[in-house]
Design an enzyme around this catalytic site. Structure first.
Site, PDB file in Angstrom:
ATOM      1  N   THR A  28       0.871  -1.167   0.000  1.00 43.94           N
ATOM      2  CA  THR A  28       0.000   0.000   0.000  1.00 43.94           C
ATOM      3  C   THR A  28       0.911   1.221   0.000  1.00 43.94           C
ATOM      4  O   THR A  28       1.925   1.258   0.681  1.00 43.94           O
ATOM      5  CB  THR A  28      -1.032  -0.032   1.151  1.00 43.94           C
ATOM      6  OG1 THR A  28      -2.008   0.971   0.943  1.00 43.94           O
ATOM      7  CG2 THR A  28      -0.413   0.140   2.507  1.00 43.94           C
ATOM      8  N   CYS A  37      -4.003   6.848   7.958  1.00 45.48           N
ATOM      9  CA  CYS A  37      -4.604   5.521   7.875  1.00 45.48           C
ATOM     10  C   CYS A  37      -3.626   4.499   8.462  1.00 45.48           C
ATOM     11  O   CYS A  37      -2.450   4.783   8.637  1.00 45.48           O
ATOM     12  CB  CYS A  37      -4.885   5.147   6.432  1.00 45.48           C
ATOM     13  SG  CYS A  37      -5.933   6.308   5.550  1.00 45.48           S
ATOM     14  N   HIS A  94      -6.281  -1.560   4.536  1.00 44.05           N
ATOM     15  CA  HIS A  94      -5.872  -0.159   4.672  1.00 44.05           C
ATOM     16  C   HIS A  94      -7.057   0.602   5.280  1.00 44.05           C
ATOM     17  O   HIS A  94      -7.965   1.023   4.566  1.00 44.05           O
ATOM     18  CB  HIS A  94      -5.524   0.358   3.266  1.00 44.05           C
ATOM     19  CG  HIS A  94      -5.041   1.773   3.216  1.00 44.05           C
ATOM     20  ND1 HIS A  94      -4.283   2.235   2.173  1.00 44.05           N
ATOM     21  CD2 HIS A  94      -5.199   2.817   4.034  1.00 44.05           C
ATOM     22  CE1 HIS A  94      -3.988   3.514   2.367  1.00 44.05           C
ATOM     23  NE2 HIS A  94      -4.541   3.896   3.491  1.00 44.05           N
TER      24      HIS A  94
END
Lengths: 212, 161
Positions: free
Chosen positions: B23, B29, B46
């Site tokens: 990611t 996040c 995520h």
């Protein structure tokens, strides 16, 4: 009357929001242009309804290194405004502004290896002035009181910076609606973005204030 | 060459070795990796927000720490992972902008990390490693083959956890 829903906006609403981007970014671009005494152009604003995973792509990819200056909005509308430029464009911009003041040691930082305090402070102030220009024109257009916070700056990956406004939208839905305007000069060395990111209710407030 | 599977914001994916998960540009996040070291099956979610019960519009399970982890476990067991084997590694939860005041929304990174840890511990899943908090973004890659989490940040040495 006109309620915005993330699932269905009509063309009229899109057009009006695009025009808001046009006027706001137009003023901001003029302010920038005056500051550096050189021509800066803007593109046609885009009103985009994006999936969260698409959000980092709007400024050239999640890992693109950018300077992001964020303002939280208050008064009659809530939301955020962001001014973003990639690292190269940012250092080009500070060099235009501070070029004469900086000695050659500091010029090394223009390779995207981070910025000096002085450069960051200059960028912060540039952000402040042009966001002010954007918001004041929006405010006089809509007759709404729009206040902004002090500028908050970050120099990092675009995806990481954009996660902050995305999370705000995450609280109310699965998509983000933003008004994006790209600006730049002819040789593309000064390209950047204005993002206006009102909350959903504030979109309604804005449209209502314009009689829609 | 490993094949990399991308996971976007509020999204998740699972894979077996030799595939790997990544990611890009994690900010506030949190990237949660769950891993079955015996079957060499990994999952990455995520998440953007701590708690699905506080939000009305919560149809996307992967958006939240609590439901994101539950859904990821389900996805992983479907491709053969064993829930009892699962361990985790987490990264992210930064505070990207240094807001002076104590606005609640500004601490979202911390709250995401906290919620992630609470959820994992309530499921009895051990956190083997973490790189969380601070004020910078992270790109993470997880290789089920080795069980290693590679973390890249701007202007910092890459880390391997």
């Amino acid at each position: 009357m006109s309620k915005i829903s993330l699932n269905g906006m009509d063309n009229m609403q899109y057009d009006v929001l695009r025009e808001i981007g046009n006027i706001g970014a137009g003023n901001a671009t003029t302010a920038l242009s005056q500051m550096i005494n050189s021509k800066v152009e803007m593109k046609v604003p885009k009103v985009e309804l994006l999936e969260f995973k698409e959000v980092p792509e709007i400024v050239g990819g999640a890992e693109n290194l950018v300077v992001g200056i964020l303002f939280t909005l208050g008064g009659d509308i809530d939301g955020m405004m962001m001014f973003m430029m990639d690292n190269d464009a940012s250092s080009h911009l500070v060099n235009l502004l501070l070029g004469n003041l900086l000695n050659s040691d500091n010029m090394g930082s223009s390779k995207g290896e981070g910025f000096t305090e002085m450069e960051l402070s200059a960028l912060n102030e540039i952000g402040n002035i042009i966001a002010g220009a954007y918001l004041s024109s929006l405010s006089s257009l809509t007759n709404l009181t729009i206040t902004s916070s002090i500028p908050y700056m970050a120099n990092d990956m675009a995806g990481a910076i954009l996660s902050v406004p995305a999370i705000e939208f995450g609280k109310i839905g699965d998509k983000a609606l933003l008004i994006e305007t790209e600006f730049g000069n002819l040789d593309k060395s000064l390209n950047g973005y204005f993002l206006l990111i009102p909350t959903l209710e504030s979109y309604t407030t804005i449209l209502t204030s314009l009689g829609l | 060459m490993n094949k990399m599977i991308k996971v976007g914001m509020a999204d998740a994916n699972v894979c077996k070795a030799p595939y790997a998960l990544t990611t890009l540009g994690l900010g506030s996040c949190v990237g949660i990796v769950l891993y079955d070291p015996i079957k060499k099956i990994a999952g990455l979610v995520h998440i953007m927000l701590p708690d699905s019960t506080k939000i009305i519009n919560n149809s996307n399970k992967y958006k939240f720490a609590d439901t994101g982890i539950d859904s990821l476990i389900k996805d992983m067991t479907q491709i053969g992972a064993c829930k009892a084997n699962l361990v985790s590694k987490i990264a992210g939860g930064a505070q990207m902008f240094s807001f002076g005041n104590e606005q609640e929304m500004m601490r979202i990174g911390d709250r995401n990390v906290e919620a992630t840890k609470n959820k994992l511990s309530s499921l009895g899943i051990k956190i083997l490693a973490e790189d969380t908090g601070a004020n910078y973004g992270r790109t993470i890659e997880f290789y089920p083959e080795t069980g290693k989490l590679h973390i890249k940040s701007v202007g910092k040495e890459p880390k391997i956890l």
